[in-house]
Design an enzyme around this catalytic site. Structure first.
Site, PDB file in Angstrom:
ATOM      1  N   GLY A  16       0.770  -1.230   0.000  1.00  0.00           N
ATOM      2  CA  GLY A  16       0.000   0.000   0.000  1.00  0.00           C
ATOM      3  C   GLY A  16       0.804   1.285   0.000  1.00  0.00           C
ATOM      4  N   THR A  17       2.005   1.262  -0.601  1.00  0.00           N
ATOM      5  CA  THR A  17       2.758   2.524  -0.641  1.00  0.00           C
ATOM      6  C   THR A  17       2.081   3.532  -1.581  1.00  0.00           C
ATOM      7  OG1 THR A  17       4.270   1.830  -2.401  1.00  0.00           O
ATOM      8  CG2 THR A  17       4.960   1.383  -0.142  1.00  0.00           C
ATOM      9  N   ASN A  18       1.430   3.031  -2.616  1.00  0.00           N
ATOM     10  CA  ASN A  18       0.698   3.954  -3.500  1.00  0.00           C
ATOM     11  C   ASN A  18      -0.531   4.521  -2.793  1.00  0.00           C
ATOM     12  OD1 ASN A  18       1.806   4.273  -6.368  1.00  0.00           O
ATOM     13  ND2 ASN A  18       2.092   2.092  -5.952  1.00  0.00           N
ATOM     14  N   MET A  95      -4.093  -6.974  -7.095  1.00  0.00           N
ATOM     15  CA  MET A  95      -3.580  -8.062  -7.923  1.00  0.00           C
ATOM     16  C   MET A  95      -4.670  -9.025  -8.407  1.00  0.00           C
ATOM     17  SD  MET A  95      -0.540  -7.171  -8.194  1.00  0.00           S
ATOM     18  CE  MET A  95       0.759  -6.223  -7.408  1.00  0.00           C
ATOM     19  N   ILE A  97      -7.380  -9.418 -11.812  1.00  0.00           N
ATOM     20  CA  ILE A  97      -7.850  -8.843 -13.077  1.00  0.00           C
ATOM     21  C   ILE A  97      -9.373  -8.802 -13.042  1.00  0.00           C
ATOM     22  CG2 ILE A  97      -8.027  -9.240 -15.567  1.00  0.00           C
ATOM     23  CD1 ILE A  97      -5.114 -10.103 -15.519  1.00  0.00           C
ATOM     24  N   LEU A  98      -9.920  -7.632 -13.346  1.00  0.00           N
ATOM     25  CA  LEU A  98     -11.374  -7.464 -13.285  1.00  0.00           C
ATOM     26  C   LEU A  98     -11.984  -7.770 -14.646  1.00  0.00           C
ATOM     27  CD1 LEU A  98     -11.156  -4.203 -11.195  1.00  0.00           C
ATOM     28  CD2 LEU A  98     -12.044  -6.411 -10.364  1.00  0.00           C
ATOM     29  N   ASN A 112      -5.650   2.642 -12.934  1.00  0.00           N
ATOM     30  CA  ASN A 112      -4.673   1.691 -12.411  1.00  0.00           C
ATOM     31  C   ASN A 112      -3.278   2.277 -12.565  1.00  0.00           C
ATOM     32  OD1 ASN A 112      -3.577  -0.932 -11.591  1.00  0.00           O
ATOM     33  ND2 ASN A 112      -3.031  -1.227 -13.739  1.00  0.00           N
ATOM     34  N   HIS A 114       0.599   1.104 -13.181  1.00  0.00           N
ATOM     35  CA  HIS A 114       1.381  -0.057 -13.616  1.00  0.00           C
ATOM     36  C   HIS A 114       2.862   0.348 -13.653  1.00  0.00           C
ATOM     37  CE1 HIS A 114       2.187  -3.895 -15.440  1.00  0.00           C
ATOM     38  NE2 HIS A 114       3.004  -3.266 -16.270  1.00  0.00           N
TER      39      HIS A 114
END
Ligand code: GAR
Length: 204
Positions: A16-18, A95, A97-98, A112, A114
């Site tokens: 969770g650094t982002n 992590m 994929i929707l 998102n 990346h």
């Protein structure tokens, strides 16, 4: 009169650094058109949940293994987001994929981050450290990060922001990951949250 802010949900799976970069940006005023209203994790041990709790943000944990299908998991996710009236969904190290069912439900409302310059080192199977391992294997001299809209193609939606980062001699996947986060991800993602939140608020 208080201005309307977009309600933002951040979806996480790990450190969770982002997420932290977004929380900090809201606190210091870089993000002013949106507010993080919910953090959803598909991993009950994600440190991101502690970061959210420390910031006083509501959290939800949805474990895929507790649902009989990925469709049922996504339905529960959709319900959680809709109950909270979420305007913008941010995938920050999420992590999973929707499916198209999910992405069409929230068209132009999911972004998102990346850790590469899309279209390099992206798509199914490219996530986290693996992306940096592949970049080093290929010997690229420049990599970076991308923030993009999420559609039915993994890492295939419209690009919002990109930033290049140098690969240095002696880099390991870990040192490269850290540089890409510090120099690109933690700057681009909060900037994109502000940009898209602002668009959402002016649309309505
Ligand atoms: C970040 O580097 C993010 O770009 C990447 O996972 C890491 C999560 O770190 N995401 C992907 O690879 C998605 N395909 P964080 O939990 O510390 O934000």
């Amino acid at each position: 009169m208080t201005e309307k802010k977009a309600k933002v949900a951040v979806l996480v799976s790990g450190g969770g650094t982002n997420l932290q970069a977004i929380i900090d940006a809201e606190k210091n005023g870089t993000i002013r058109s949106g507010t993080v209203s919910l953090v959803v994790s598909n991993n009950e041990n994600a440190y991101a949940l502690t970061r959210a709790a420390n910031a006083g943000i509501e959290t939800a944990v949805l474990l895929r293994k507790l649902f009989e299908s990925s469709e049922a998991f996504e339905q529960a996710l959709i319900r959680t987001l809709e109950e909270k009236g979420i305007d913008l969904i941010v995938l920050a190290g999420f992590m999973t994929i929707l499916s198209e069912r999910f992405t069409t439900r929230f068209r132009n409302r999911i972004i998102n981050v990346h850790p590469s310059l899309i279209p390099s080192f992206c798509g199914q199977g490219f996530y986290g450290l693996k992306v940096h391992e592949e970049a080093l294997k290929k010997g690229v001299k420049v990599t970076g990060a991308t923030v993009h809209f999420v559609n039915e193609i993994p890492d295939g939606g419209e690009i919002i922001f990109q930033k290049a980062v140098e690969v240095l001699p002696g880099d390991t996947p870990e040192t490269l990951q850290k540089r890409v986060m510090e120099q690109a991800e933690w700057i681009l993602l909060p900037a994109a949250v502000e940009e898209i939140s602002k668009r959402i608020c002016t649309e309505e």
